[in-house]
Design a protein around this motif. Structure first.
Motif, PDB file in Angstrom:
ATOM      1  N   LEU A 133      19.577  -3.628   8.584  1.00 44.25           N
ATOM      2  CA  LEU A 133      18.338  -4.321   8.216  1.00 44.25           C
ATOM      3  C   LEU A 133      17.133  -3.551   8.721  1.00 44.25           C
ATOM      4  CD1 LEU A 133      19.202  -8.044   9.087  1.00 44.25           C
ATOM      5  CD2 LEU A 133      19.470  -6.872   6.892  1.00 44.25           C
ATOM      6  N   MET A 134      16.059  -3.604   7.950  1.00 49.84           N
ATOM      7  CA  MET A 134      14.796  -3.004   8.371  1.00 49.84           C
ATOM      8  C   MET A 134      13.657  -3.990   8.091  1.00 49.84           C
ATOM      9  SD  MET A 134      12.812   0.442   7.043  1.00 49.84           S
ATOM     10  CE  MET A 134      13.988   1.594   7.775  1.00 49.84           C
ATOM     11  N   GLN A 135      12.846  -4.234   9.106  1.00 51.83           N
ATOM     12  CA  GLN A 135      11.659  -5.063   8.917  1.00 51.83           C
ATOM     13  C   GLN A 135      10.482  -4.181   8.531  1.00 51.83           C
ATOM     14  OE1 GLN A 135      10.961  -8.657  11.516  1.00 51.83           O
ATOM     15  NE2 GLN A 135      12.255  -7.470  12.927  1.00 51.83           N
ATOM     16  N   VAL A 136       9.680  -4.657   7.601  1.00 48.29           N
ATOM     17  CA  VAL A 136       8.480  -3.920   7.188  1.00 48.29           C
ATOM     18  C   VAL A 136       7.304  -4.890   7.154  1.00 48.29           C
ATOM     19  CG1 VAL A 136       9.698  -2.177   5.830  1.00 48.29           C
ATOM     20  CG2 VAL A 136       9.012  -4.319   4.741  1.00 48.29           C
ATOM     21  N   ILE A 137       6.136  -4.372   7.403  1.00 44.90           N
ATOM     22  CA  ILE A 137       4.924  -5.170   7.338  1.00 44.90           C
ATOM     23  C   ILE A 137       3.809  -4.320   6.743  1.00 44.90           C
ATOM     24  CG2 ILE A 137       4.130  -4.577   9.670  1.00 44.90           C
ATOM     25  CD1 ILE A 137       3.139  -7.522   9.861  1.00 44.90           C
ATOM     26  N   ALA A 138       2.951  -4.953   5.974  1.00 54.62           N
ATOM     27  CA  ALA A 138       1.840  -4.249   5.341  1.00 54.62           C
ATOM     28  C   ALA A 138       0.551  -5.021   5.613  1.00 54.62           C
ATOM     29  CB  ALA A 138       2.063  -4.113   3.839  1.00 54.62           C
ATOM     30  N   ASP A 139      -0.545  -4.380   5.389  1.00 53.14           N
ATOM     31  CA  ASP A 139      -1.846  -5.023   5.560  1.00 53.14           C
ATOM     32  C   ASP A 139      -2.647  -4.800   4.283  1.00 53.14           C
ATOM     33  OD1 ASP A 139      -4.025  -6.282   7.265  1.00 53.14           O
ATOM     34  OD2 ASP A 139      -4.989  -4.400   6.703  1.00 53.14           O
ATOM     35  N   VAL A 140      -3.158  -5.874   3.709  1.00 53.56           N
ATOM     36  CA  VAL A 140      -3.972  -5.769   2.500  1.00 53.56           C
ATOM     37  C   VAL A 140      -5.397  -5.427   2.924  1.00 53.56           C
ATOM     38  CG1 VAL A 140      -4.783  -6.932   0.423  1.00 53.56           C
ATOM     39  CG2 VAL A 140      -2.515  -7.462   1.347  1.00 53.56           C
ATOM     40  N   GLU A 141      -5.823  -4.226   2.624  1.00 56.35           N
ATOM     41  CA  GLU A 141      -7.144  -3.769   3.050  1.00 56.35           C
ATOM     42  C   GLU A 141      -8.246  -4.509   2.282  1.00 56.35           C
ATOM     43  OE1 GLU A 141      -9.640   0.443   3.542  1.00 56.35           O
ATOM     44  OE2 GLU A 141      -7.702   0.397   2.525  1.00 56.35           O
ATOM     45  N   VAL A 145       1.024 -12.259  -6.588  1.00 51.16           N
ATOM     46  CA  VAL A 145       1.468 -10.886  -6.348  1.00 51.16           C
ATOM     47  C   VAL A 145       2.808 -10.882  -5.612  1.00 51.16           C
ATOM     48  CG1 VAL A 145       0.953  -8.742  -5.101  1.00 51.16           C
ATOM     49  CG2 VAL A 145      -0.860  -9.919  -6.353  1.00 51.16           C
ATOM     50  N   GLY A 146       2.950 -11.747  -4.603  1.00 51.96           N
ATOM     51  CA  GLY A 146       4.186 -11.805  -3.840  1.00 51.96           C
ATOM     52  C   GLY A 146       5.376 -12.174  -4.700  1.00 51.96           C
ATOM     53  N   ARG A 147       5.192 -13.127  -5.615  1.00 52.25           N
ATOM     54  CA  ARG A 147       6.295 -13.528  -6.501  1.00 52.25           C
ATOM     55  C   ARG A 147       6.675 -12.393  -7.442  1.00 52.25           C
ATOM     56  NH1 ARG A 147       3.929 -17.791  -4.600  1.00 52.25           N
ATOM     57  NH2 ARG A 147       4.870 -19.867  -4.592  1.00 52.25           N
ATOM     58  N   CYS A 148       5.681 -11.674  -7.926  1.00 53.31           N
ATOM     59  CA  CYS A 148       5.968 -10.548  -8.825  1.00 53.31           C
ATOM     60  C   CYS A 148       6.717  -9.441  -8.093  1.00 53.31           C
ATOM     61  CB  CYS A 148       4.662 -10.014  -9.421  1.00 53.31           C
ATOM     62  SG  CYS A 148       3.838 -11.134 -10.570  1.00 53.31           S
ATOM     63  N   VAL A 149       6.269  -9.142  -6.860  1.00 55.88           N
ATOM     64  CA  VAL A 149       6.930  -8.096  -6.072  1.00 55.88           C
ATOM     65  C   VAL A 149       8.356  -8.524  -5.724  1.00 55.88           C
ATOM     66  CG1 VAL A 149       6.909  -6.857  -3.879  1.00 55.88           C
ATOM     67  CG2 VAL A 149       4.779  -7.153  -5.159  1.00 55.88           C
ATOM     68  N   GLN A 150       8.532  -9.792  -5.313  1.00 53.68           N
ATOM     69  CA  GLN A 150       9.869 -10.270  -4.950  1.00 53.68           C
ATOM     70  C   GLN A 150      10.867 -10.131  -6.102  1.00 53.68           C
ATOM     71  OE1 GLN A 150      11.268 -12.155  -1.716  1.00 53.68           O
ATOM     72  NE2 GLN A 150      12.564 -10.791  -2.917  1.00 53.68           N
ATOM     73  N   SER A 151      10.389 -10.330  -7.320  1.00 54.45           N
ATOM     74  CA  SER A 151      11.286 -10.262  -8.486  1.00 54.45           C
ATOM     75  C   SER A 151      11.863  -8.864  -8.715  1.00 54.45           C
ATOM     76  CB  SER A 151      10.533 -10.716  -9.741  1.00 54.45           C
ATOM     77  OG  SER A 151       9.535  -9.769 -10.125  1.00 54.45           O
ATOM     78  N   LEU A 152      11.237  -7.835  -8.145  1.00 57.32           N
ATOM     79  CA  LEU A 152      11.715  -6.466  -8.328  1.00 57.32           C
ATOM     80  C   LEU A 152      12.963  -6.166  -7.503  1.00 57.32           C
ATOM     81  CD1 LEU A 152       8.289  -4.571  -8.169  1.00 57.32           C
ATOM     82  CD2 LEU A 152       9.547  -5.253 -10.216  1.00 57.32           C
ATOM     83  N   GLU A 167      17.679  -7.847  -2.256  1.00 56.45           N
ATOM     84  CA  GLU A 167      17.805  -6.790  -1.246  1.00 56.45           C
ATOM     85  C   GLU A 167      16.642  -6.836  -0.282  1.00 56.45           C
ATOM     86  OE1 GLU A 167      19.781  -2.888  -2.655  1.00 56.45           O
ATOM     87  OE2 GLU A 167      18.475  -3.533  -4.303  1.00 56.45           O
ATOM     88  N   LEU A 168      15.596  -7.514  -0.656  1.00 56.55           N
ATOM     89  CA  LEU A 168      14.431  -7.673   0.211  1.00 56.55           C
ATOM     90  C   LEU A 168      13.959  -9.111   0.130  1.00 56.55           C
ATOM     91  CD1 LEU A 168      11.353  -5.452   0.781  1.00 56.55           C
ATOM     92  CD2 LEU A 168      10.982  -7.745  -0.098  1.00 56.55           C
ATOM     93  N   ARG A 169      13.693  -9.720   1.276  1.00 57.95           N
ATOM     94  CA  ARG A 169      13.074 -11.037   1.340  1.00 57.95           C
ATOM     95  C   ARG A 169      11.631 -10.846   1.811  1.00 57.95           C
ATOM     96  NH1 ARG A 169      16.544 -15.594   2.365  1.00 57.95           N
ATOM     97  NH2 ARG A 169      18.102 -15.616   0.686  1.00 57.95           N
ATOM     98  N   LEU A 170      10.717 -11.493   1.113  1.00 55.30           N
ATOM     99  CA  LEU A 170       9.290 -11.287   1.377  1.00 55.30           C
ATOM    100  C   LEU A 170       8.633 -12.608   1.757  1.00 55.30           C
ATOM    101  CD1 LEU A 170       6.918  -9.187   1.150  1.00 55.30           C
ATOM    102  CD2 LEU A 170       6.634  -9.976  -1.211  1.00 55.30           C
ATOM    103  N   GLN A 171       7.822 -12.573   2.814  1.00 55.78           N
ATOM    104  CA  GLN A 171       6.968 -13.687   3.202  1.00 55.78           C
ATOM    105  C   GLN A 171       5.549 -13.140   3.370  1.00 55.78           C
ATOM    106  OE1 GLN A 171       7.981 -16.750   3.279  1.00 55.78           O
ATOM    107  NE2 GLN A 171      10.197 -16.624   3.543  1.00 55.78           N
ATOM    108  N   ILE A 172       4.560 -13.911   2.941  1.00 58.90           N
ATOM    109  CA  ILE A 172       3.178 -13.429   3.019  1.00 58.90           C
ATOM    110  C   ILE A 172       2.372 -14.338   3.938  1.00 58.90           C
ATOM    111  CG2 ILE A 172       1.065 -12.943   1.735  1.00 58.90           C
ATOM    112  CD1 ILE A 172       2.774 -12.254  -0.655  1.00 58.90           C
TER     113      ILE A 172
END
Length: 245
Positions: A141-149, A197-204, A218-223
Motif C-alpha cells: 500500500l502507498m498513501q498519497v496526498i495532493a494540494d489543490v493550488e 472531480v473526486g468522483r470522476c477521478v475515482q472512476s478511473l 486500486e485506489l480509494r480517494l477521500q477529499i
C-alpha cells in the motif's frame, strides 16, 4: 427544492438578516474601505491580477463603470500561515488575503442554504484496512496526498454579484472575479466542484481484473477540502501506472 438538495445537507435556517440592496450606498464605500497596502499585499494583488482572479482599478469611478453604480467595498485582511518542515525543523510562511464581508454587511445579506460534508478520519482508516485485507503477495500500500493550488480561486463568481466583492488596498480597488475567501458560500461552491472531480477521478481506478473481495478499486480517494488523500494497492509497477493516470 434545488439541484443541491440531493448532494449536500440542507442548512437553510433563515440566517439572512439584511437585504442585499439595503447595504449598498456611497456611505458604504467610505465606511468599510481598507487602507491596507503592505508590500506583500501589493505583490499578491498583482499576482492575482496576472492570473485573472481579479481586476485592479485606479479609482472608484472606474470600478462603477465595470460593475455598476451600487457597490459595496469590504476590508481586505492579510493572513499569514506558518508551515512546519519536519526535515530541518524550520517554518516557512505564506500570505493570503481574505475579504472581510462580515464588517461590510455582505455576510448578513447572504443565505447559506446547504452545508458540504467532509469525510471523517475514520473513513480513510477504513479504506486503508479494506485495501490491506485484499493484498496478495508482491503487493503493498502507498498513501498519497495532493494540494489543490489556489483552490477557492478556481471558481468564478457571478458577474452580476461582483459589485458585492470589491476591496480597496492603498489607493487602488480590486474587483474579485472568483469566489472570495471570506464569503459564506465559497466553501460550498468549491466543495461541490471538487466533489464532482473526486468522483470522476475515482472512476478511473476501477479495473475489473484487479477487483478483490473487499475492494473494487486500486485506489480509494477521500477529499478533505482542498487536500485529496488516497491509498493505492498494487505491485510497484501497478502503483506507478496508477500515479501516471
Amino acid at each position: 427544492a434545488t439541484e443541491l438538495d440531493g448532494l449536500w445537507l440542507i442548512h437553510d435556517k433563515g440566517d439572512r438578516t439584511e437585504n442585499p440592496e439595503d447595504i449598498m450606498s456611497d456611505d458604504c464605500v467610505e465606511a468599510w474601505s481598507s487602507a491596507l497596502a503592505t508590500d506583500t499585499i501589493t505583490n499578491l494583488m498583482a499576482e492575482y491580477q496576472n492570473k485573472k482572479y481579479m481586476t485592479i482599478c485606479d479609482s472608484i469611478e472606474q470600478v462603477k463603470s465595470k460593475v455598476g453604480e451600487d457597490i459595496v467595498v469590504s476590508d481586505l485582511v492579510e493572513l499569514i500561515k506558518a508551515k512546519f518542515n519536519p526535515t530541518d525543523s524550520s517554518y516557512s510562511t505564506k500570505s493570503r488575503t481574505v475579504l472581510n464581508l462580515k464588517s461590510s454587511g455582505v455576510s448578513a445579506a447572504t443565505r447559506l442554504s446547504h452545508r458540504a460534508e467532509l469525510p471523517r478520519a475514520t473513513d480513510a482508516i477504513g479504506d486503508a484496512l479494506d485495501m490491506m485485507a485484499d493484498l496478495v503477495p508482491g503487493e503493498f500500500l502507498m498513501q498519497v496526498i495532493a494540494d489543490v493550488e489556489d483552490a477557492f480561486w478556481i471558481m468564478p463568481n457571478r458577474p452580476d454579484e461582483r459589485r458585492f466583492f470589491i476591496a480597496k488596498f492603498g489607493n487602488k480597488y480590486a474587483i474579485l472575479l472568483r469566489t472570495a475567501q471570506g464569503s459564506r458560500n465559497a466553501g460550498l461552491t468549491f466543495g461541490t466542484f471538487i466533489a464532482l472531480v473526486g468522483r470522476c477521478v475515482q472512476s478511473l481506478f476501477v479495473v475489473p481484473e484487479f477487483r478483490r473481495s473487499r475492494t473494487l478499486e486500486e485506489l480509494r480517494l477521500q477529499i478533505y477540502a482542498d487536500d485529496p488523500w488516497g491509498i493505492i494497492r498494487g505491485t510497484q509497477q501497478r502503483i506507478n501506472m496508477s500515479l501516471c493516470k
